[in-house]
Motif scaffolding. Structure first.
Motif, mmCIF file in Angstrom:
data_model
loop_
_atom_site.group_PDB
_atom_site.id
_atom_site.type_symbol
_atom_site.label_atom_id
_atom_site.label_comp_id
_atom_site.label_asym_id
_atom_site.label_seq_id
_atom_site.Cartn_x
_atom_site.Cartn_y
_atom_site.Cartn_z
ATOM 1 N N LEU A 88 2.091 18.497 -22.662
ATOM 2 C CA LEU A 88 2.228 19.398 -21.553
ATOM 3 C C LEU A 88 2.863 18.862 -20.262
ATOM 4 O O LEU A 88 3.840 19.564 -19.925
ATOM 5 C CB LEU A 88 0.919 20.290 -21.266
ATOM 6 C CG LEU A 88 1.122 21.444 -20.257
ATOM 7 C CD1 LEU A 88 1.976 22.399 -20.891
ATOM 8 C CD2 LEU A 88 -0.367 21.993 -19.981
ATOM 9 N N LEU A 89 2.277 17.923 -19.896
ATOM 10 C CA LEU A 89 2.786 17.295 -18.725
ATOM 11 C C LEU A 89 4.290 17.008 -19.000
ATOM 12 O O LEU A 89 5.438 16.874 -17.967
ATOM 13 C CB LEU A 89 2.128 15.950 -18.204
ATOM 14 C CG LEU A 89 0.936 16.086 -17.290
ATOM 15 C CD1 LEU A 89 0.151 14.683 -17.061
ATOM 16 C CD2 LEU A 89 1.508 16.594 -15.980
ATOM 17 N N ALA A 90 4.739 16.143 -20.116
ATOM 18 C CA ALA A 90 5.984 15.775 -20.343
ATOM 19 C C ALA A 90 7.089 16.989 -20.504
ATOM 20 O O ALA A 90 8.041 16.842 -19.802
ATOM 21 C CB ALA A 90 6.087 15.268 -21.860
ATOM 22 N N MET A 120 11.228 19.861 -16.878
ATOM 23 C CA MET A 120 11.689 21.174 -16.420
ATOM 24 C C MET A 120 11.862 21.068 -14.888
ATOM 25 O O MET A 120 12.767 21.602 -14.067
ATOM 26 C CB MET A 120 10.733 22.518 -16.401
ATOM 27 C CG MET A 120 10.782 22.938 -18.118
ATOM 28 S SD MET A 120 9.772 24.250 -18.317
ATOM 29 C CE MET A 120 8.352 24.026 -17.829
ATOM 30 N N VAL A 121 10.756 20.354 -14.261
ATOM 31 C CA VAL A 121 10.876 20.196 -12.629
ATOM 32 C C VAL A 121 11.689 18.967 -12.250
ATOM 33 O O VAL A 121 12.178 19.095 -11.251
ATOM 34 C CB VAL A 121 9.288 20.029 -12.469
ATOM 35 C CG1 VAL A 121 9.241 19.949 -10.732
ATOM 36 C CG2 VAL A 121 8.749 21.444 -12.640
ATOM 37 N N LYS A 161 7.500 9.651 -15.068
ATOM 38 C CA LYS A 161 8.033 10.161 -16.313
ATOM 39 C C LYS A 161 7.968 9.107 -17.522
ATOM 40 O O LYS A 161 7.495 9.693 -18.750
ATOM 41 C CB LYS A 161 9.499 10.328 -16.320
ATOM 42 C CG LYS A 161 9.787 11.680 -15.377
ATOM 43 C CD LYS A 161 10.947 11.974 -14.978
ATOM 44 C CE LYS A 161 11.503 12.688 -16.256
ATOM 45 N NZ LYS A 161 13.066 13.260 -15.874
ATOM 46 N N LEU A 162 8.137 7.745 -17.388
ATOM 47 C CA LEU A 162 7.824 6.879 -18.419
ATOM 48 C C LEU A 162 6.572 6.845 -18.938
ATOM 49 O O LEU A 162 6.274 6.875 -20.085
ATOM 50 C CB LEU A 162 8.384 5.383 -17.989
ATOM 51 C CG LEU A 162 8.358 4.421 -18.741
ATOM 52 C CD1 LEU A 162 9.245 4.526 -19.931
ATOM 53 C CD2 LEU A 162 8.607 3.093 -18.064
ATOM 54 N N ALA A 184 2.508 10.533 -24.268
ATOM 55 C CA ALA A 184 2.476 11.770 -25.044
ATOM 56 C C ALA A 184 2.890 11.315 -26.506
ATOM 57 O O ALA A 184 2.475 11.978 -27.425
ATOM 58 C CB ALA A 184 3.700 12.581 -24.402
ATOM 59 N N LEU A 185 3.513 10.029 -26.860
ATOM 60 C CA LEU A 185 3.922 9.649 -27.874
ATOM 61 C C LEU A 185 2.907 8.997 -28.632
ATOM 62 O O LEU A 185 2.952 8.791 -30.008
ATOM 63 C CB LEU A 185 5.256 8.879 -27.679
ATOM 64 C CG LEU A 185 6.422 9.724 -27.337
ATOM 65 C CD1 LEU A 185 7.625 8.608 -27.276
ATOM 66 C CD2 LEU A 185 6.839 10.797 -28.218
#
Length: 50
Positions: A8-10, A15-16, A41-42, A48-49
């Motif tokens: 969800l954060l990713a 978007m932002v 972001k990294l 997330a992965l």
């Protein structure tokens, strides 16, 4: 649960926050704020992965 939160954060980051790779930013010339955004972001993408 943790992985769903990072996914969800990713999506929110995408978007932002700006995409520095699309802008052709040279990381050796990036400001501290740009490096912090890039690192965040990294971190989110990595988690997330997993």
């Amino acid at each position: 649960m943790k992985k769903k939160a990072f996914k969800l954060l990713a999506k929110m980051n995408k978007m932002v926050l700006p995409s520095f790779t699309k802008q052709g930013l040279d990381l050796s010339k990036a400001s501290k704020l740009q490096m912090a955004v890039f690192g965040w972001k990294l971190y989110v993408t990595k988690n997330a992965l997993d």
